[in-house]
Structure formats: structure tokens, C-alpha cells
Design a protein around this motif. Structure first.
Motif: not given
Length: 472
Positions: A349-351, A369-375, A382-386
Motif C-alpha cells: 500500500s505504501e508503494l 494510449d491506454y493504461i489498464l491496471i490489474d489491482s 485498500i490498494d484499488a482505491v489508491l
């Protein structure tokens, strides 16, 4: 619950209801077949008293009373009647005989009912019981004995062998079994509906959120893990559903004015990584330069799913041990690039929430053009919120018949608390009617279907390129 809701439950769980009906009818039919049939025959006799022909003694004729008739009915089961009745019928001593009687209230008429597993024997018992009872009557009527009178039994309606048993009643039993099965089945369906807490379809999602459902992605039969249908089998319903998700994300992109999205779910095991990978491939197929980042620093799986080296990646760059270009990998011969998670850190989470992560994302956003993040999923961490603070939209993957409504509701409540809106939902692993036209595996694709699918895919890519150009 309204009538409409009840009908919906019946339509959804008709298999359970049908199973209950079949089980109850089957059990009833088996019990009926194993039950020995009982036949009943009835003989109507008239009882009267007479003096023997050789009796010249004075005195009137004794009239049989209702009390006498009730006495005769009471002794039908006694040895005084049963023993001579067996002898008349030629039955072995001790053989049970089921015989009963009904007394007329106004006349000396007696109805004798005999029951047996043999219809002819039932008739013989009823016809023989009258004369035998008349012979035994004198023993139980002192006045008859004192007046030297005897009882005669005259058959009014002889008994006939019945055509059908009185028990078991097959038609009645099966009709009652059908009714009981329906009641039990509907009750079980309602109970299961009330106890069912899983998300089954679009309706369950709409009850919890007004955000759009961007695609319904069908379950791929025979798959035990992640599947790359966009690369390995691009003409399936699963692949078409991913393209539909890609197309609908273009509209979200227009409203958010951004080209980056977080792909997450409420809990693990809902297919967010598979959806992220296939969506990234679909976007690259449309001609965009796409970067897929594995933002799950707790349980990374993107590199393994795509067959890439995952020992160096995002954490390596954040620790300044490598430049982004050193660890970003091109996937096959496409415009899709992948940034694996790298080594699992002790402080994910800190990173993710660090200034280094923010600067890195801003730099990458200028190159792709597009960035997708698999969270990671929302409920555990809480990582997805960050990560959403870096991007411009959050796509929630919901697994049909796997995600529980309370878990999805908890995830949405967590996002609402920190004012993170959901851009849209992807209903994953849909089966049966829920997958609608996207159902995979119902029928095979031949060469003709592949040609048509290829043409449709090319047309879709041209359309998406125009949409991407306008969005940029």
C-alpha cells in the motif's frame, strides 16, 4: 413478494421444482406398487325369525330388534362367526377374515362388507357371512332360544367380485403426489431464493448500483484457469463479449476524459486478471498502444497468465533499480506492453500510494494510449482505491453465481465512503440464459463461422480505431 417475483423464482428454479415433483411422484408410485391391493365386496341381507316347520308350539314370532342387529354386527369378528365361516369357505384354521357390517336404522337390513386381497374371495366372504351369522344369532339372543325360533338371512343384493381395489387408489395417490411435489418444490425454491446471497445476473447488480453494466462475459467451458481467448480463439462468444466491453469503455473514456482504468473486484477469484488481460489484448487489436500494469503487489498473476518473466517489474522501478523501459515487456507481435509486478514487497500500500508511483504513472501516461491496471480486490485491501487516484475510472468485475451480494455491497460502500465512483461493471462467468447471446460452447464454429467472425472482428477494429482517434 409480488406475483411477478414468485413467477420469476419459479422460472429461475424450475429444475428444483421439477426434481421435487419427480421425487415425490416416484416415491408415491413405488409405495403404491409395493402396497398389497385390498378389494371390498358388499352383500345386503334381510334378517327375520321363523319357527321350525315341525314346531307346533303356541306363541308368536319374535321380532328382531335394532339391539339384536347391533349384537350380530359386534360378533362378526368372534370365533362363533369366524370359525364356521372359514369352514364354509374352505380356509385353513386361523386364516384372517376381514368382515364388518352396517345396520339399517329403519329395517332389518344388514350390509356386510368383506375385504380381501382377492376380489372373488371378498365376494364369497360377504355372501357366506349372512347365513353363517344367522346360524350363530340364536346363541346371542335368549328370547329366540326360549321361543324355539331361528334366524334366516335372505340375500337382497348378493356381493359381486369388485373390478378395482379400494386401496391403494393409484390415480388419487398420484394426483396428491403431484400437488404435494409442487408445494414442496415451490417452497424449496422460495427458501433457496431467500437464502441465496449470490449475484446471479444484471438485476442483482442494478439493485445495488445505478452504474452501467458494460458487458456480460460468458463462462468458458472446460477451462481450469485464465484463458486468453482474444489471442488463442478470437471467434468465440467470450472474445466477442470482451470486444463489447472494450467498445463500451470507449464511452466511459469520453465521459471521464482519461485513458486509464483500474480493473478490480470485490473479492479474489472473480476473474479480474483474466478480464484485464483479454481487455488489454482487445484494445491493442484495435490499434492502440496499450500498457497493462500488474498492480496487485500482494498476489501478482499477470506475468504468469501471459507467459512473461515476472521477477522484475513495477517494484523494481519504484525502488529505482531499473528504468521502466528495462522491465516493460512487449507481448508477442502486438502493440500491447506489460509491466509485471516484480518482487512482492512488505509494504504494498505504501508503494502504491507513494510519490514515486505517481510520477511513474504520469510518465507512462504520456507514452501509451491506454493504461489498464490489474489491482487487488477491494474488500481485503485498500490498494484499488489508491490506484484509482492515478487513473480515470474503475471497472468492477463481478462473478456470476460466485460473488455474494453482501460482499459486492460492502465493496461499493467502501468506494462510496472515499468518494470513488464505479465507471461500470463487467458481469463475468455468466452461464445459461444469463450469458444471452454471448454463451460460449453451445455450438461449434466451422470454417464459415470463422470467416464471418474474422470479417466482423475487422469491422469492429476499424470502428474502434475511429472511436479511439476521436477519444484522443
Amino acid at each position: 413478494m409480488t406475483i411477478r417475483d414468485l413467477v420469476g423464482v419459479i422460472r429461475t428454479r424450475w429444475r428444483l421444482i421439477a426434481l421435487c415433483v419427480l421425487v415425490v411422484i416416484g416415491a408415491t408410485a413405488a409405495s403404491t406398487l409395493m402396497t398389497t391391493p385390498v378389494y371390498e365386496a358388499t352383500a345386503r341381507v334381510y334378517l327375520s325369525t321363523v319357527k321350525p316347520a315341525d314346531d307346533k308350539s303356541p306363541g308368536g314370532t319374535y321380532a328382531i330388534t335394532q339391539k339384536d342387529l347391533n349384537t350380530y354386527v359386534a360378533i362378526l369378528g368372534s370365533p362363533a362367526v369366524q370359525d364356521p365361516l372359514r369352514a364354509e369357505l374352505g380356509l385353513a384354521p386361523g386364516t384372517g377374515i376381514d368382515i364388518s357390517g352396517t345396520v339399517s336404522e329403519l329395517t332389518n337390513v344388514l350390509d356386510l362388507q368383506a375385504r380381501s386381497s382377492d376380489p372373488q374371495r371378498a365376494a364369497d366372504i360377504a355372501n357366506t357371512a349372512g347365513p353363517v351369522l344367522a346360524d350363530a344369532a340364536k346363541k346371542f339372543s335368549p328370547l329366540l332360544a326360549n321361543n324355539n325360533q331361528v334366524v334366516e338371512a335372505e340375500a337382497i343384493t348378493p356381493a359381486l367380485a369388485p373390478a378395482e381395489p379400494i386401496s391403494p387408489k393409484v390415480k388419487t395417490n398420484l394426483a396428491m403426489a403431484l400437488l404435494a411435489g409442487l408445494v414442496i418444490g415451490i417452497g424449496a425454491a422460495l427458501l433457496r431464493h431467500v437464502a441465496d446471497t449470490k449475484v446471479r445476473g444484471d438485476e442483482d447488480i442494478r439493485k445495488l448500483s445505478d452504474r452501467p453494466i458494460l458487458a456480460t462475459i460468458p463462462f468458458v467451458k472446460g477451462s481450469d484457469g485464465p484463458v486468453l481467448t482474444l489471442a488463442d480463439d478470437p471467434h468465440t462468444h467470450h472474445a466477442e463479449a470482451i470486444r463489447r466491453l472494450r467498445t463500451n469503455i470507449l464511452f466511459v473514456d469520453v465521459t471521464t476524459q482519461g485513458h486509464s482504468f483500474v480493473i478490480t473486484s470485490s473479492n479474489p477469484g472473480e476473474g479480474k486478471t483474466t478480464t484485464s488481460v483479454n481487455l488489454a489484448i482487445a484494445m491493442a487489436d484495435a490499434g492502440s498502444k496499450v500498457l497493462l500494469i500488474d498492480g496487485d503487489l500482494r498476489n501478482p498473476s499477470v506475468a504468469k497468465t501471459m507467459g512473461l518473466e515476472g521477477s522484475a517489474g513495477l517494484t523494481t522501478v519504484l525502488l529505482r533499480r531499473a528504468e521502466p523501459a528495462d522491465v516493460i515487456q512487449a507481448w508477442r507481435d502486438t502493440s500491447l506492453h506489460v509491466l509485471p509486478a516484480g518482487q512482492i514487497p512488505p509494504n504494498p500500500s505504501e508503494l502504491i500510494g507513494s510519490e514515486a508511483m505517481s510520477q511513474l504513472f504520469q510518465k507512462l501516461a504520456q507514452e501509451f494510449d491506454y493504461i489498464l491496471i490489474d489491482s487487488p480486490p477491494i474488500n481485503p485491501v485498500i490498494d484499488a482505491v489508491l490506484l484509482n487516484q492515478l487513473t480515470h475510472g474503475l471497472i468492477m468485475v463481478v462473478a456470476s453465481e460466485r460473488t455474494r451480494r453482501r460482499e459486492l455491497e460492502a465493496a461499493l460502500r467502501s468506494l462510496e465512503t472515499v468518494e470513488v465512483p464505479v465507471a461500470g461493471f463487467a458481469l463475468n462467468l455468466a452461464t445459461g440464459a444469463r450469458s444471452a447471446a454471448y454463451r460460449y460452447g453451445t455450438y461449434g464454429y466451422g470454417q464459415t463461422a470463422a470467416v464471418h467472425g474474422s470479417r466482423a472482428a475487422k469491422k469492429s477494429r476499424r470502428s474502434d480505431r475511429r472511436g479511439l482517434s476521436r477519444a484522443r
